[in-house]
Design a protein around this motif. Sequence first.
Motif, PDB file in Angstrom:
ATOM      1  N   LEU A 115       0.884  -1.322   0.244  1.00 47.17           N
ATOM      2  CA  LEU A 115       0.265   0.059  -0.052  1.00 47.17           C
ATOM      3  C   LEU A 115       0.916   0.981   0.283  1.00 47.17           C
ATOM      4  O   LEU A 115       0.789   2.463  -0.414  1.00 47.17           O
ATOM      5  CB  LEU A 115      -1.353   0.218   1.280  1.00 47.17           C
ATOM      6  N   ALA A 116       1.941   1.323   0.617  1.00 47.14           N
ATOM      7  CA  ALA A 116       2.856   2.376   0.724  1.00 47.14           C
ATOM      8  C   ALA A 116       3.530   2.613  -0.767  1.00 47.14           C
ATOM      9  O   ALA A 116       3.904   3.745  -1.002  1.00 47.14           O
ATOM     10  CB  ALA A 116       4.370   2.091   1.877  1.00 47.14           C
ATOM     11  N   PHE A 117       3.917   1.006  -1.054  1.00 51.80           N
ATOM     12  CA  PHE A 117       4.213   1.383  -2.683  1.00 51.80           C
ATOM     13  C   PHE A 117       3.227   2.416  -3.278  1.00 51.80           C
ATOM     14  O   PHE A 117       4.672   2.920  -4.135  1.00 51.80           O
ATOM     15  CB  PHE A 117       4.483  -0.234  -2.705  1.00 51.80           C
ATOM     16  N   VAL A 118       2.159   1.671  -3.013  1.00 48.50           N
ATOM     17  CA  VAL A 118       1.609   2.473  -4.582  1.00 48.50           C
ATOM     18  C   VAL A 118       1.313   4.217  -4.048  1.00 48.50           C
ATOM     19  O   VAL A 118       1.177   5.367  -5.191  1.00 48.50           O
ATOM     20  CB  VAL A 118      -0.288   1.752  -4.282  1.00 48.50           C
ATOM     21  N   SER A 119       1.638   4.473  -2.629  1.00 49.46           N
ATOM     22  CA  SER A 119       0.635   5.956  -2.480  1.00 49.46           C
ATOM     23  C   SER A 119       2.470   6.551  -2.940  1.00 49.46           C
ATOM     24  O   SER A 119       1.713   7.778  -2.922  1.00 49.46           O
ATOM     25  CB  SER A 119       0.801   5.513  -0.383  1.00 49.46           C
ATOM     26  N   LEU A 173       3.960   5.865  -5.434  1.00 48.09           N
ATOM     27  CA  LEU A 173       3.674   6.012  -6.884  1.00 48.09           C
ATOM     28  C   LEU A 173       2.165   7.471  -6.868  1.00 48.09           C
ATOM     29  O   LEU A 173       3.310   8.707  -7.625  1.00 48.09           O
ATOM     30  CB  LEU A 173       3.154   5.191  -7.476  1.00 48.09           C
ATOM     31  N   ALA A 174       1.782   7.466  -6.079  1.00 41.89           N
ATOM     32  CA  ALA A 174       1.495   8.492  -6.352  1.00 41.89           C
ATOM     33  C   ALA A 174       1.075   9.621  -5.805  1.00 41.89           C
ATOM     34  O   ALA A 174       1.123  11.009  -6.011  1.00 41.89           O
ATOM     35  CB  ALA A 174       0.221   7.904  -5.390  1.00 41.89           C
ATOM     36  N   ASP A 183       4.107  11.641  -8.594  1.00 42.44           N
ATOM     37  CA  ASP A 183       3.202  12.027  -9.805  1.00 42.44           C
ATOM     38  C   ASP A 183       2.444  13.153  -9.049  1.00 42.44           C
ATOM     39  O   ASP A 183       2.972  14.651  -9.922  1.00 42.44           O
ATOM     40  CB  ASP A 183       2.089  10.872 -10.199  1.00 42.44           C
ATOM     41  N   SER A 184       1.747  13.292  -7.881  1.00 41.79           N
ATOM     42  CA  SER A 184       1.295  14.483  -8.277  1.00 41.79           C
ATOM     43  C   SER A 184       1.975  15.695  -6.739  1.00 41.79           C
ATOM     44  O   SER A 184       1.730  16.962  -7.284  1.00 41.79           O
ATOM     45  CB  SER A 184       0.221  14.244  -6.529  1.00 41.79           C
ATOM     46  N   LYS A 221       6.446  10.898 -12.858  1.00 44.01           N
ATOM     47  CA  LYS A 221       5.462   8.833 -13.589  1.00 44.01           C
ATOM     48  C   LYS A 221       6.959   8.356 -12.337  1.00 44.01           C
ATOM     49  O   LYS A 221       7.283   7.805 -13.447  1.00 44.01           O
ATOM     50  CB  LYS A 221       4.840   9.086 -14.417  1.00 44.01           C
ATOM     51  N   VAL A 222       6.725   7.212 -11.604  1.00 42.76           N
ATOM     52  CA  VAL A 222       7.879   6.611 -11.035  1.00 42.76           C
ATOM     53  C   VAL A 222       7.080   4.864 -11.741  1.00 42.76           C
ATOM     54  O   VAL A 222       5.826   4.880 -11.282  1.00 42.76           O
ATOM     55  CB  VAL A 222       7.868   6.610  -9.970  1.00 42.76           C
ATOM     56  N   PRO A 253       7.310   1.214 -11.036  1.00 41.48           N
ATOM     57  CA  PRO A 253       7.245  -0.017 -10.143  1.00 41.48           C
ATOM     58  C   PRO A 253       8.476  -0.149 -10.927  1.00 41.48           C
ATOM     59  O   PRO A 253       9.330  -0.555  -9.137  1.00 41.48           O
ATOM     60  CB  PRO A 253       5.888  -0.836 -10.544  1.00 41.48           C
ATOM     61  N   LYS A 254       8.724  -1.007 -11.517  1.00 39.99           N
ATOM     62  CA  LYS A 254      10.182  -2.106 -11.496  1.00 39.99           C
ATOM     63  C   LYS A 254      11.549  -0.744 -11.021  1.00 39.99           C
ATOM     64  O   LYS A 254      12.221  -1.237 -10.440  1.00 39.99           O
ATOM     65  CB  LYS A 254      10.074  -2.896 -12.986  1.00 39.99           C
ATOM     66  N   ARG A 266      10.610  -0.582  -6.952  1.00 42.17           N
ATOM     67  CA  ARG A 266      11.418  -1.853  -6.768  1.00 42.17           C
ATOM     68  C   ARG A 266      12.898  -2.548  -6.349  1.00 42.17           C
ATOM     69  O   ARG A 266      13.452  -2.696  -5.328  1.00 42.17           O
ATOM     70  CB  ARG A 266      11.090  -3.540  -7.275  1.00 42.17           C
ATOM     71  N   ARG A 286      -7.213  -0.496   7.195  1.00 43.32           N
ATOM     72  CA  ARG A 286      -6.173   0.279   6.007  1.00 43.32           C
ATOM     73  C   ARG A 286      -6.704   0.262   5.139  1.00 43.32           C
ATOM     74  O   ARG A 286      -6.198   0.884   4.167  1.00 43.32           O
ATOM     75  CB  ARG A 286      -5.012   0.291   6.445  1.00 43.32           C
ATOM     76  N   ILE A 310      -7.840   2.535   1.732  1.00 47.87           N
ATOM     77  CA  ILE A 310      -7.724   3.243   0.645  1.00 47.87           C
ATOM     78  C   ILE A 310      -8.569   2.464  -0.871  1.00 47.87           C
ATOM     79  O   ILE A 310      -8.700   2.815  -1.940  1.00 47.87           O
ATOM     80  CB  ILE A 310      -6.256   2.463   0.748  1.00 47.87           C
ATOM     81  N   GLU A 362       1.081  -1.456 -10.411  1.00 42.50           N
ATOM     82  CA  GLU A 362       1.432  -1.697 -12.080  1.00 42.50           C
ATOM     83  C   GLU A 362       0.577  -1.399 -12.168  1.00 42.50           C
ATOM     84  O   GLU A 362       0.755  -0.292 -14.033  1.00 42.50           O
ATOM     85  CB  GLU A 362       1.902  -3.627 -12.452  1.00 42.50           C
ATOM     86  N   PHE A 376      -1.860   0.858 -10.775  1.00 42.53           N
ATOM     87  CA  PHE A 376      -2.148   1.874 -10.613  1.00 42.53           C
ATOM     88  C   PHE A 376      -1.596   2.801 -12.264  1.00 42.53           C
ATOM     89  O   PHE A 376      -1.639   4.301 -12.136  1.00 42.53           O
ATOM     90  CB  PHE A 376      -1.494   1.816  -9.129  1.00 42.53           C
ATOM     91  N   PHE A 423      -8.639   5.092  -4.701  1.00 37.51           N
ATOM     92  CA  PHE A 423      -7.166   5.786  -4.413  1.00 37.51           C
ATOM     93  C   PHE A 423      -6.975   6.073  -5.488  1.00 37.51           C
ATOM     94  O   PHE A 423      -6.951   7.259  -6.224  1.00 37.51           O
ATOM     95  CB  PHE A 423      -6.565   4.866  -3.991  1.00 37.51           C
ATOM     96  N   HIS A 476      -7.237  10.175  -7.252  1.00 38.37           N
ATOM     97  CA  HIS A 476      -5.571  10.212  -7.261  1.00 38.37           C
ATOM     98  C   HIS A 476      -6.560  11.227  -8.969  1.00 38.37           C
ATOM     99  O   HIS A 476      -5.849  12.136  -9.492  1.00 38.37           O
ATOM    100  CB  HIS A 476      -4.370   8.996  -7.537  1.00 38.37           C
ATOM    101  N   GLU A 490      -8.017  14.577  -9.599  1.00 38.67           N
ATOM    102  CA  GLU A 490      -6.933  15.142  -8.421  1.00 38.67           C
ATOM    103  C   GLU A 490      -5.906  15.590  -9.871  1.00 38.67           C
ATOM    104  O   GLU A 490      -6.032  16.617 -10.157  1.00 38.67           O
ATOM    105  CB  GLU A 490      -6.083  14.725  -7.643  1.00 38.67           C
TER     106      GLU A 490
END
Lengths: 119, 362
Positions: free
Chosen positions: A82-86, A88-89, A92-93, A98-99, A101-102, A105, B39, B43, B237, B239, B275, B279, B282
């Motif tokens: 979840l932190a991983f996706v957060s 990425l967000a 971006d914001s 735009k990172v 994911p690879k 990692r 949690r 999300i 991926e 996302f 989520f 995003h 936004e």
Amino acid sequence: MWQDKLSGNLSLDQLRQLASVLLGDRLSYEENGSYCLSQQEHARVEMDDKKFLADLEELLEADAGTVKYTTELNCMAKWDSLAFVSFLAMADSKYGVKVAPKDLRKCKKVGDLIGLLDK
Amino acid sequence: MASAIIQGIRLAGIASAVPDTFYQVTSFNESFGAANVQRISKITGIEQRALGSPRLCCSDLCCAAVKRLLEDLNWDPETIDGLIFVSQSFDFPCVPATSCIMQMRLGLPKSCAAFDIALGCSGYVYGLWVAASLLSGGGLHRVLVLTGDVNRAASPEDRSTAMLFGDAGSATALEKAGASSPFAFLLGTDGTGWSSLIIPAGIQSSRHPRNEETRIRHRAEAGNCRSMEDIYMDGAEIFAFTLREVPPLVSSVLKSTGWNKDEVDYFVFHQANEFILRHLAESMELPLPKMPLSLKAYGNTSSASIPLTISSKLRNSISTHSCKLLMAGFGVGYSWGACTMTCGPLIAPPVIMVNESEAWQC
């Protein structure tokens, strides 16, 4: 090759002028002939880094000042999918990056994350 | 380029159906821990989902939606000459096509063309595009687009999917109409993302057929557990893909329609998770009140999520007013599509609850 061309055609002063036009106040010229980050730029970078660590602490719901450059990502309990996706967000914001994911990692330490945002 | 502006079509009505049995995500408190569940729920924006018994197929939900819709529209089944079933949950392993069985169950005439399309998140927009194309140049007059999925493949021991998907089916009625505002469509595909959302093996797979090994759940990343026959999702991926493709998709379809984003009454997006949608809103500067969400009560309902969001959240306005809609579906494949239309007032009954006793007895 371009360096030869430049030094062949431009005086050192002209080079300094060129550098100041291109880089503004980001670099300062030292007595020994080298360039380094100007005081303003140094302060700016430091502030950006502090802001980044604060953003990361907020994302990980960690206490202020607990996340450092050298902190290993795997050692943080909240660094999960979840932190991983957060992250990425946030990249971006807040940073307009735009990172992939690879690339994320591959990061081992908090300091590695900053490298992703410089791209 | 897969883009089209199609004239002379009317969207007459939308109905959605879900199983009448709801499950709270808190039922996972024991297996994943209450803090984790809370949690994740915060999300995804998902608090509960409607999940039917294994007897209740997606076609059962769609048939219930069609029956109510035709009744409310006062359309004679005899007048339907096209049925398109967009799903990845078929009655049988592809043979025969589920749409053929539904033609019989719904009492549609033998002069009706019926076929299946196997798409997920992007499926509703694809279904509308195919229907609109067939109405405008394929010789059809009245078409039903049926979309949806039932969640059978999520491992209860995989946090990334166990609390995400809900069951739903939908029916949308379209017909030829003389003077009407155009529909604009834009579609795309990036198959390099094929393995980011996948059921790697199973009885329907030629690439990796079921065997003794494929059913066994193994420990995977972060303590999740799943088999080759369970659905796998790489959330990061997906996302990243969404962030890359959806904003340009939305601005391009607006441009081809000649609309400013402020003119749009509602942005109805595939309900991937809250989520992602927040995003997207936004980053594209879309006002949240214009982006209805149905995740809280129904979860991610695949190709039914756009019509279900209309049935559950926009029913009052769309059944009384004309609305400018921008719909976008994106995900598994990767596959995506967006469309704009001015529609309404249209027939939009409340969400239909389907009991397992309504499953087809074949």
